[in-house]
Design an enzyme around this catalytic site. Sequence first.
Site, PDB file in Angstrom:
ATOM      1  N   CYS A 133       0.829  -1.146  -0.037  1.00  0.00           N
ATOM      2  CA  CYS A 133       0.007   0.068   0.054  1.00  0.00           C
ATOM      3  C   CYS A 133       0.975   1.250   0.071  1.00  0.00           C
ATOM      4  CB  CYS A 133      -0.892  -0.001   1.291  1.00  0.00           C
ATOM      5  SG  CYS A 133      -1.864   1.695   1.225  1.00  0.00           S
ATOM      6  N   CYS A 136      -0.445   3.962   2.237  1.00  0.00           N
ATOM      7  CA  CYS A 136      -0.143   3.787   3.674  1.00  0.00           C
ATOM      8  C   CYS A 136       1.508   4.075   4.104  1.00  0.00           C
ATOM      9  CB  CYS A 136      -0.461   2.404   4.114  1.00  0.00           C
ATOM     10  SG  CYS A 136      -1.951   1.732   3.318  1.00  0.00           S
ATOM     11  N   ASP A 137       2.425   3.546   3.111  1.00  0.00           N
ATOM     12  CA  ASP A 137       3.871   3.407   3.673  1.00  0.00           C
ATOM     13  C   ASP A 137       4.716   4.376   2.643  1.00  0.00           C
ATOM     14  OD1 ASP A 137       2.972   1.751   5.492  1.00  0.00           O
ATOM     15  OD2 ASP A 137       3.010  -0.037   4.132  1.00  0.00           O
TER      16      ASP A 137
END
Length: 318
Positions: A133, A136-137
């Site tokens: 993701c 997300c990261d």
Amino acid sequence: MTCEIAIVGSGPAGYTAAIYAARAGLQTIVIAGSEPGGQLTKTSEVENFPGYPEGILGPEMMEDLRRQAERFGTQVIYDVVEHAVLTAQPKRLRLSSGEEIVAEAVIIATGSSAKWLGLEAERRLYGAGVSACAVCDGFFYRGQPVAVVGGGDTACEEALYLSKLCSEVHLLVRRDKMRASKIMQDRVKSTPNIHIHWNTVTLDILGEKFVEGVRVRNVQSGEETVLPIRGFFVAIGHQPNTEIFRGQIELDENGYIITHPKSTHTNVEGVFAAGDVQDPVYRQAVTAAGTGCMAALDAERWLSQRRYLLQQAENSVS
Ligand code: NDP
């Protein structure tokens, strides 16, 4: 065991649905599933969930959501649904322990699982450079080189997102063409810091404690290369967790539950769906939580309406 609302799944969608349902005074059970807390328990820091200015660890956030749901009387059962009968009323869910949950309404929030390449290093370095993701990261690798695997719309979207944060993005495509829509391919091709490696497969991800590089092979020339990268993003598709409901509920061609527009109603009366299991596009904790809230409200209204109609029918008989 009987309840008014059974929620299958314990990610942000499931627990948010539970908070709303239990707080509305409904007897609510959450069946936590094989990965209690869902995908967020596998990430490290969550920085984009509103309300946490300093960020929060994924497992900690899910623990908070669980406690918030329990505070209003939700019962959490740590088991897996093995068999579901959704088309009858009441609905019946058989757990792996053999216990049966009998519910008036069911909210499906079983999420989806990222597909992985199957390399040992993916497991070892998950959360330490390996991710599925970018939203997300990606932030953790800003200014650094990263790689994205895949040739679909997700891979293109991840590569474009990362190109704004990272110094270089190596897009590893296993064939000589991409599956992604033309517009996404064009965007990727015209982004200067995205380098497309055609006919390229991943052999190994390098690094002990964190990602230091990726070893790839060109399947046409046979040439092996090591790309020095810090983040390795796998974007080869997601698998919605709908297998146990197949045949009872309407799914799209990729297995995602189809909900009625602007609602969480499915094609089965009294069955609602929330979170990634019905969302191939956004797949964020906050959007999952949003649809969890919607599902609880939809289920609560459906139950009230059903009871009203049953009462009317009873009155007209007597
Ligand atoms: P797709 O199934 O469309 O694409 C998967 C990609 O990963 C393919 O290029 C495939 O290669 C590659 N792949 C699969 N397995 C491997 C492997 N082991 N090693 C290397 N590469 C591999 O998945 P997506 O997640 O991209 O998209 C799913 C659906 O969601 C699609 O319908 C897509 O259009 C949609 N979507 C829409 C978006 C939007 O509208 N904004 C955004 C994201 C997705 P190959 O082609 O060789 O099989």
